[in-house]
Scaffold this motif. Structure first.
Motif, PDB file in Angstrom:
ATOM      1  N   ASP A 132       0.848  -1.202   0.000  1.00 34.90           N
ATOM      2  CA  ASP A 132       0.000   0.000   0.000  1.00 34.90           C
ATOM      3  C   ASP A 132       0.881   1.249   0.000  1.00 34.90           C
ATOM      4  O   ASP A 132       1.241   1.775   1.047  1.00 34.90           O
ATOM      5  CB  ASP A 132      -0.925  -0.034   1.222  1.00 34.90           C
ATOM      6  CG  ASP A 132      -1.999   1.047   1.158  1.00 34.90           C
ATOM      7  OD1 ASP A 132      -1.925   1.911   0.253  1.00 34.90           O
ATOM      8  OD2 ASP A 132      -2.899   1.036   2.005  1.00 34.90           O
ATOM      9  N   ARG A 137       1.100   5.052  -1.345  1.00 33.76           N
ATOM     10  CA  ARG A 137       0.274   6.130  -1.913  1.00 33.76           C
ATOM     11  C   ARG A 137       1.170   7.327  -2.237  1.00 33.76           C
ATOM     12  O   ARG A 137       2.010   7.722  -1.436  1.00 33.76           O
ATOM     13  CB  ARG A 137      -0.788   6.596  -0.906  1.00 33.76           C
ATOM     14  CG  ARG A 137      -1.755   5.561  -0.382  1.00 33.76           C
ATOM     15  CD  ARG A 137      -1.375   5.131   1.014  1.00 33.76           C
ATOM     16  NE  ARG A 137      -2.376   4.285   1.640  1.00 33.76           N
ATOM     17  CZ  ARG A 137      -3.217   4.739   2.585  1.00 33.76           C
ATOM     18  NH1 ARG A 137      -3.195   5.991   2.965  1.00 33.76           N
ATOM     19  NH2 ARG A 137      -4.079   3.915   3.131  1.00 33.76           N
ATOM     20  N   THR A 167       1.037  11.342  -3.290  1.00 36.25           N
ATOM     21  CA  THR A 167       0.126  12.473  -3.368  1.00 36.25           C
ATOM     22  C   THR A 167       0.912  13.755  -3.606  1.00 36.25           C
ATOM     23  O   THR A 167       2.005  13.930  -3.073  1.00 36.25           O
ATOM     24  CB  THR A 167      -0.785  12.544  -2.117  1.00 36.25           C
ATOM     25  OG1 THR A 167      -1.606  13.684  -2.210  1.00 36.25           O
ATOM     26  CG2 THR A 167       0.019  12.601  -0.835  1.00 36.25           C
ATOM     27  N   GLU A 187       2.131   4.972 -11.707  1.00 32.54           N
ATOM     28  CA  GLU A 187       1.445   3.824 -11.105  1.00 32.54           C
ATOM     29  C   GLU A 187       2.158   2.523 -11.453  1.00 32.54           C
ATOM     30  O   GLU A 187       2.152   1.568 -10.685  1.00 32.54           O
ATOM     31  CB  GLU A 187      -0.008   3.735 -11.605  1.00 32.54           C
ATOM     32  CG  GLU A 187      -0.886   4.927 -11.246  1.00 32.54           C
ATOM     33  CD  GLU A 187      -0.777   6.052 -12.250  1.00 32.54           C
ATOM     34  OE1 GLU A 187       0.077   5.963 -13.170  1.00 32.54           O
ATOM     35  OE2 GLU A 187      -1.521   7.044 -12.116  1.00 32.54           O
ATOM     36  N   ARG A 196      -0.046   3.949  -5.843  1.00 32.32           N
ATOM     37  CA  ARG A 196      -1.310   4.559  -6.241  1.00 32.32           C
ATOM     38  C   ARG A 196      -1.206   6.067  -6.076  1.00 32.32           C
ATOM     39  O   ARG A 196      -0.516   6.545  -5.167  1.00 32.32           O
ATOM     40  CB  ARG A 196      -2.463   4.035  -5.368  1.00 32.32           C
ATOM     41  CG  ARG A 196      -2.836   2.585  -5.686  1.00 32.32           C
ATOM     42  CD  ARG A 196      -4.027   2.149  -4.831  1.00 32.32           C
ATOM     43  NE  ARG A 196      -3.680   2.163  -3.406  1.00 32.32           N
ATOM     44  CZ  ARG A 196      -4.591   2.307  -2.431  1.00 32.32           C
ATOM     45  NH1 ARG A 196      -5.864   2.464  -2.731  1.00 32.32           N
ATOM     46  NH2 ARG A 196      -4.208   2.304  -1.164  1.00 32.32           N
ATOM     47  N   PHE A 246      -2.903   9.784  -5.398  1.00 41.54           N
ATOM     48  CA  PHE A 246      -4.034  10.492  -4.805  1.00 41.54           C
ATOM     49  C   PHE A 246      -3.828  11.979  -5.013  1.00 41.54           C
ATOM     50  O   PHE A 246      -2.793  12.534  -4.644  1.00 41.54           O
ATOM     51  CB  PHE A 246      -4.129  10.210  -3.304  1.00 41.54           C
ATOM     52  CG  PHE A 246      -4.467   8.782  -2.987  1.00 41.54           C
ATOM     53  CD1 PHE A 246      -5.789   8.393  -2.810  1.00 41.54           C
ATOM     54  CD2 PHE A 246      -3.463   7.828  -2.884  1.00 41.54           C
ATOM     55  CE1 PHE A 246      -6.092   7.069  -2.525  1.00 41.54           C
ATOM     56  CE2 PHE A 246      -3.768   6.507  -2.601  1.00 41.54           C
ATOM     57  CZ  PHE A 246      -5.097   6.119  -2.420  1.00 41.54           C
TER      58      PHE A 246
END
Lengths: 311, 425
Positions: A183, A185, A187, A198, A203, A205
């Motif tokens: 996980d 992320r 941002t 990606e 991921r 955001f």
């Protein structure tokens, strides 16, 4: 591992070996233990084509604690300005019978290029090449995470800021993926988010709040002032409004979350002073761990060079 | 001088098909007969060509000869010699020399050197703006009179669209075709790789596909405005093929080419920072590569060129972003194009991409193997394998991503105007 150029190409076992070796140098506390003779009689050259204070000095300290002779060359002010090409600089260095180069250069791929051209028996450690990789920084971050959170699997890590220009973020994403973190992320403003990121295993955001929700580790990247001139951002104030790490935003993360930053920090731009100096911040521990991790990387590459030569 | 080429597989790509076995009679620089020598033909030289394909000499729309000013990378002599070894008998040379090809004096210098070397026909593309700076128009009429066949600005951007529009208008008035690169300078600035996952992983500044697509859209709008005949150089994006198809469907006098390496390599080939894979426009995605091949198949893209850019060793001896873009590509052109034959093009269809199809865009109707045409002939062995090495390449530039690779298809002999200009060593 005869060179240490990037996380890509290494295995999970390599990374764990580096972390375990660093652990043996770090001792019980955060400060690295005393001198060891592993690199006695070896010459280490800090070849920095970009200015750096912290990274260079921790490499220098690490080399000295391994009993190596250290030569610092600030190439941004020296031969390069006289028009000497990188390849000529390397050939000159080669003639000096050096055992290891610690290199920082503004071009992505420079560490690979240097490793290909230093000749046999010389180890190259990448201390940052353009926007490509900064693998020792990533490893000291992994070391810090392991000290604070133990396990990489099941970890939620948020990386905030200028991913586009960050070699640190690229190496962190690669290392976290190898160590089993699923996980990750990212941002930041879309102008600072590189195309297809990606596919590196993370991921994206757009809202910082979404990226922070429940995170165990929050990594804040440094925002370079020149990003405003490049048209990536309207202003520092606008950046802080949306992506500055404040106490209120940090409250969205896991209650035990740690806050990391590769430094040097811009207070009030990417992080509030309250958070940077607060109980959750491990920013200064990162710096301290940097010495042990760099000792580990240097001793492992030199011993790989020696066993490679014996074959 | 009469030459008889005996027992070749004669293939004139414009006719399609697999060709037929036969002889070619060459008399005074001209093809006298194809199939069988005319009665009473006396050959001074007989070339036994069993097992070889006889094709028209190749036509290459983009070769950087590097002279004047960049002789440390290549000269008119060295690079036209390489062209002969590559089977190329007609080439267009780019204006990006030092000084740029923006004066009749420079045109004459290249013409004289090319005539002295006499390896192939050199057609000169002049500079569309003074010094290729994109600010003032070049003396186009003078360049036309000096012999330039087209005008272009290479990858150098124009100061603004108004200057480009004026240049296109002025050239249209002279009926000078334009060779334009669709590349927005600001969007491409600082980039060295296709913007995408590979460049992101490597931390290389990207050049977005939109740098080409946006510029192509603008150029097409200006072409429509001005009536200029525009040939688009080195397309690299799937979307460009669609834009061009649309423009052609509406009857605009436009054409396009693609560099051979764009059909075989992709962004993944730079994964190890190989500087020989640094090109402009950059190697793009697999879907772009497929679309470019499809564009060639459907005739939206006219031709394949080598985009030959020989470099000195130092140009590539640096970390990737600090290297100069470009591939030494003449001598790998035939093997690459033959690689297309198996991908639905067929031998004649593939060869047409480097003969009749580019030839149709140039004065003189080069790229035809027929009676009465200039005896520009390439004899090649389509099955012969060879390794590209610094020793086997004739070009001064050894900068090719195919260095060390085993290639299939080798030029045996090249005739230019009825003279053998390349033969096996």
């Amino acid at each position: 591992m005869r060179h240490f150029l990037s996380i890509a190409g290494l295995s999970r076992e390599h990374l764990v070996e580096i972390l375990d070796t660093a652990e043996s140098f770090a001792g019980a506390g955060d400060r690295a233990a005393g001198k060891v003779p592993l690199l006695r009689g070896k010459t280490v050259v800090n070849l920095f084509f970009e200015a750096s204070t912290r990274t260079r000095s921790t490499f220098e300290l690490a080399a000295k604690r391994l009993s190596a002779d250290v030569l610092n060359l600030d190439m941004d002010t020296a031969a390069v300005q006289k028009g000497e090409s990188l390849i000529d600089t390397l050939r000159n260095m080669r003639a000096m019978d050096v055992d290891m180069f610690i290199v920082r250069h503004g071009d992505s791929g420079a560490a690979q290029f240097i490793a290909r051209n230093v000749g046999a028996g010389v180890a190259v450690v990448n201390a940052g090449d353009g926007g490509h990789a900064h693998p020792t920084q990533a490893m000291l971050d992994m070391f810090t995470i392991r000290r604070c959170r133990k396990d990489f699997e099941g970890l939620r890590v948020a990386i905030v800021g200028d991913i586009r220009h960050s070699r640190v973020a690229r190496s962190q994403i690669a290392a976290l993926n190898l160590l089993g973190t699923r996980d990750i992320r990212l941002t930041g403003p879309q102008t600072l988010m590189p195309a297809g990121v990606e596919q590196l295993g993370a991921r994206v955001f757009s809202r910082m709040e979404d990226g922070l929700a429940g995170a165990d580790v929050v990594i804040i990247l440094r925002l370079q002032r020149e990003r405003m001139r490049g048209g990536f951002l309207p202003s520092e104030g606008e950046y802080y409004r949306r992506y500055g790490l404040t106490s209120a935003r940090l409250a969205l993360a896991d209650p035990a979350a740690i806050v990391m930053h590769p430094g040097p920090i811009n207070r009030g731009v990417e992080i509030s002073s309250l958070v940077a100096d607060g109980a959750r911040s491990v920013i200064l521990r990162q710096v301290a761990f940097g010495i042990a991790v760099r000792m580990a990387v240097m001793s492992l590459t030199v011993s790989a060079q020696i066993s490679g030569r014996a074959k | 001088m009469n030459i008889l080429i005996r027992g070749a597989q004669i293939l004139n790509p414009a006719d399609g098909g697999d060709g037929r076995d036969g002889d070619i009679a060459v008399e005074d620089g001209v093809i006298r007969a194809v199939g069988a020598a005319p009665p009473g033909f006396e050959a001074h030289q007989i070339i036994e060509a069993a097992g070889l394909v006889a094709a028209p000499g190749f036509v290459d729309l983009a070769v950087s000869l590097r002279e004047p000013g960049l002789e440390y990378k290549g000269t008119v002599f060295s690079e036209t010699r390489a062209a002969a070894a590559a089977g190329v008998t007609t080439l267009c040379c780019t204006p990006c020399t030092r000084p740029a090809v923006d004066s009749p004096a420079t045109v004459e210098l290249i013409e004289q050197r090319a005539a002295a070397a006499n390896f192939c026909r050199v057609l000169i593309v002049g500079a569309l703006s003074r010094g290729l700076a994109g600010e003032e128009l070049s003396e186009m009429s003078a360049l036309q009179d000096a012999g330039c066949v087209a005008l272009g600005n290479d990858l150098n951007p124009f100061a603004d669209l108004r200057v480009l529009r004026r240049a296109m208008e002025y050239a249209a008035g002279l009926e000078m075709p334009l060779f334009l690169h669709a590349c927005d300078g600001a969007l491409a600035a600082g980039g060295c790789a296709h913007e995408g996952a590979v460049a992101t992983r490597l931390g290389l500044a990207g050049i977005p596909a939109s740098a080409e697509i946006a510029a192509l859209g603008q150029c097409l709008a200006l072409a429509e405005d001005t009536g200029a005949r525009v040939h688009f150089c080195r397309l690299s994006c799937a979307r460009s093929v669609e834009l061009l198809a649309d423009a052609r469907a509406r009857g605009l006098p436009v054409s396009a080419d693609v560099a051979a390496h764009q059909l075989f390599l992709s962004e993944h080939d730079i994964s190890d920072f190989n500087p020989d894979c640094r090109v402009m426009p950059p190697l793009r995605g697999e879907e772009d590569r497929a679309a470019l091949r499809e564009g060639l198949r459907g005739g939206v893209i006219d031709a394949v060129c080598s985009d030959h850019q020989p470099h000195d060793i130092n140009a590539k001896l640096a970390p990737f972003p600090s290297t100069e873009p470009g591939v030494s590509a003449l001598e790998t052109l035939l093997p690459l194009v033959l690689g297309l034959a198996a991908d639905g093009f067929g031998m004649a269809g593939a060869l047409a991409l480097i003969t009749s199809r580019p030839g149709a865009l140039l004065p003189g109707n080069a790229g035809q193997l027929r009676e009465g045409a200039a005896a520009d002939i390439c004899l090649f062995n389509p099955a012969a394998q060879w390794r590209a090495t610094p020793e086997t390449l004739h070009s001064s530039g050894k900068n090719t991503p195919f260095l060390g690779a085993t290639l299939t298809g080798r030029v045996h002999r090249t005739l230019y105007q009825g003279r053998v200009v390349h033969e096996p060593e």
